[in-house]
Design a protein around this motif. Structure first.
Motif, short mmCIF file in Angstrom:
data_model
loop_
_atom_site.label_atom_id
_atom_site.label_comp_id
_atom_site.label_asym_id
_atom_site.label_seq_id
_atom_site.Cartn_x
_atom_site.Cartn_y
_atom_site.Cartn_z
N LYS A 195 18.78 -13.45 19.56
CA LYS A 195 17.72 -14.25 19.69
C LYS A 195 19.18 -14.98 20.14
O LYS A 195 19.33 -15.88 21.55
CB LYS A 195 17.86 -15.40 18.70
CG LYS A 195 15.81 -14.81 18.35
CD LYS A 195 14.84 -15.79 17.50
CE LYS A 195 13.71 -15.10 16.81
NZ LYS A 195 12.89 -15.74 16.36
N TYR A 196 20.42 -15.44 19.32
CA TYR A 196 21.37 -15.96 19.58
C TYR A 196 22.23 -15.21 20.72
O TYR A 196 22.61 -15.69 21.87
CB TYR A 196 22.56 -15.95 18.30
CG TYR A 196 23.64 -16.44 18.79
CD1 TYR A 196 24.18 -17.81 18.94
CD2 TYR A 196 25.12 -15.74 18.92
CE1 TYR A 196 25.36 -18.26 19.15
CE2 TYR A 196 26.59 -15.32 19.46
CZ TYR A 196 26.97 -16.95 19.68
OH TYR A 196 27.81 -17.94 19.94
N LEU A 197 22.46 -13.87 20.94
CA LEU A 197 23.22 -12.22 21.62
C LEU A 197 22.27 -13.27 23.10
O LEU A 197 23.09 -13.38 23.56
CB LEU A 197 23.27 -11.62 21.35
CG LEU A 197 23.99 -10.91 20.11
CD1 LEU A 197 23.79 -10.02 20.18
CD2 LEU A 197 25.33 -11.37 20.30
N LYS A 198 21.52 -13.40 23.09
CA LYS A 198 20.42 -13.21 24.33
C LYS A 198 20.84 -14.23 24.92
O LYS A 198 20.37 -14.88 26.00
CB LYS A 198 19.01 -12.35 24.14
CG LYS A 198 18.44 -11.07 23.69
CD LYS A 198 17.78 -11.22 23.51
CE LYS A 198 16.31 -11.95 22.59
NZ LYS A 198 14.99 -11.44 22.52
N ALA A 199 20.09 -15.50 24.48
CA ALA A 199 20.53 -16.86 24.82
C ALA A 199 22.34 -16.96 25.30
O ALA A 199 21.79 -18.42 26.33
CB ALA A 199 19.97 -17.93 24.02
N ASN A 200 22.67 -16.30 24.80
CA ASN A 200 24.49 -17.06 25.02
C ASN A 200 25.10 -15.64 26.13
O ASN A 200 25.70 -15.94 26.28
CB ASN A 200 25.13 -17.29 23.64
CG ASN A 200 24.32 -18.36 23.37
OD1 ASN A 200 25.45 -19.25 23.98
ND2 ASN A 200 23.33 -17.83 22.18
N SER A 201 23.80 -14.97 26.71
CA SER A 201 24.36 -13.77 28.19
C SER A 201 23.21 -13.22 28.08
O SER A 201 22.54 -12.30 28.29
CB SER A 201 25.23 -12.75 27.23
OG SER A 201 24.60 -11.94 26.49
N LYS A 202 22.83 -14.07 29.49
CA LYS A 202 21.84 -13.59 30.37
C LYS A 202 22.01 -12.30 30.93
O LYS A 202 23.35 -11.85 32.04
CB LYS A 202 21.56 -14.00 31.74
CG LYS A 202 21.53 -15.83 31.69
CD LYS A 202 19.84 -15.93 30.25
CE LYS A 202 19.59 -16.94 30.54
NZ LYS A 202 20.21 -17.46 29.09
N GLY A 203 21.06 -11.38 31.58
CA GLY A 203 20.94 -10.30 31.52
C GLY A 203 20.73 -9.59 32.68
O GLY A 203 19.60 -10.42 33.33
#
Length: 160
Positions: free
Chosen positions: A107-115
């Motif tokens: 959740k943290y990784l996704k919220a802080n780096s958009k793909g």
């Protein structure tokens, strides 16, 4: 907040604080053992062997959310990777990376780096490069071969 604030489960069910990786360059990858990208395990292992002595770690999180491409128990998955691809980096417990049951780390990784598809993880073998301070440097698509990340890892390892 950074990745050192999270705890995850290893493939034996034990809780691991990511703080043990403080000061290292990390590549965090969600994987599948029966995926079209599964041969990337070889390239991941090559990167790991090349840079592990310089403070590089790969954190492998099997994920069965994409076409059930990570079947089996945590031990079976780790054994498969070790036998077929001779992996020596850490394989953690199977997790979910999307949806309401997504692991807090993801959740943290996704919220802080958009793909490409926004926050959601498109497929297995999405890769997150983390610097020595625990910050997300870059998010790589599943189609990005790990060998293409080599120079970025080398650059982060040489920054002191």
């Amino acid at each position: 907040m950074n990745i050192y604030d999270f705890e995850v489960k290893d493939n034996k069910g034990e809780t691991v604080s990511l703080d043990i990786y403080r000061g290292k360059v990390l590549l965090i990858v969600n994987t599948g053992t029966q995926c079209g990208f599964t041969p990337q395990y070889k390239d991941l292992q090559d990167l790991y062997l090349k840079y592990k002595e310089q403070g590089f770690e790969i954190l492998d999180f099997p994920c069965n959310q994409f076409g059930s491409q990570a079947p089996g128990t945590d031990k079976e998955i780790a054994d498969f990777c070790e036998m077929k691809y001779k992996t020596t980096f850490t394989t953690f417990a199977k997790i979910e990376v999307n949806g309401e049951n997504a692991d807090p780390l993801y959740k943290y990784l996704k919220a802080n780096s958009k793909g490409f598809l926004g926050e959601s993880i498109k497929w297995n073998f999405t890769k997150f490069l983390i610097d020595k301070e625990g910050n997300i440097v870059h998010r790589y698509a599943p189609i990005t071969n790990p060998s293409k990340i080599d120079s970025a890892i080398e650059k982060l390892l040489s920054n002191d």
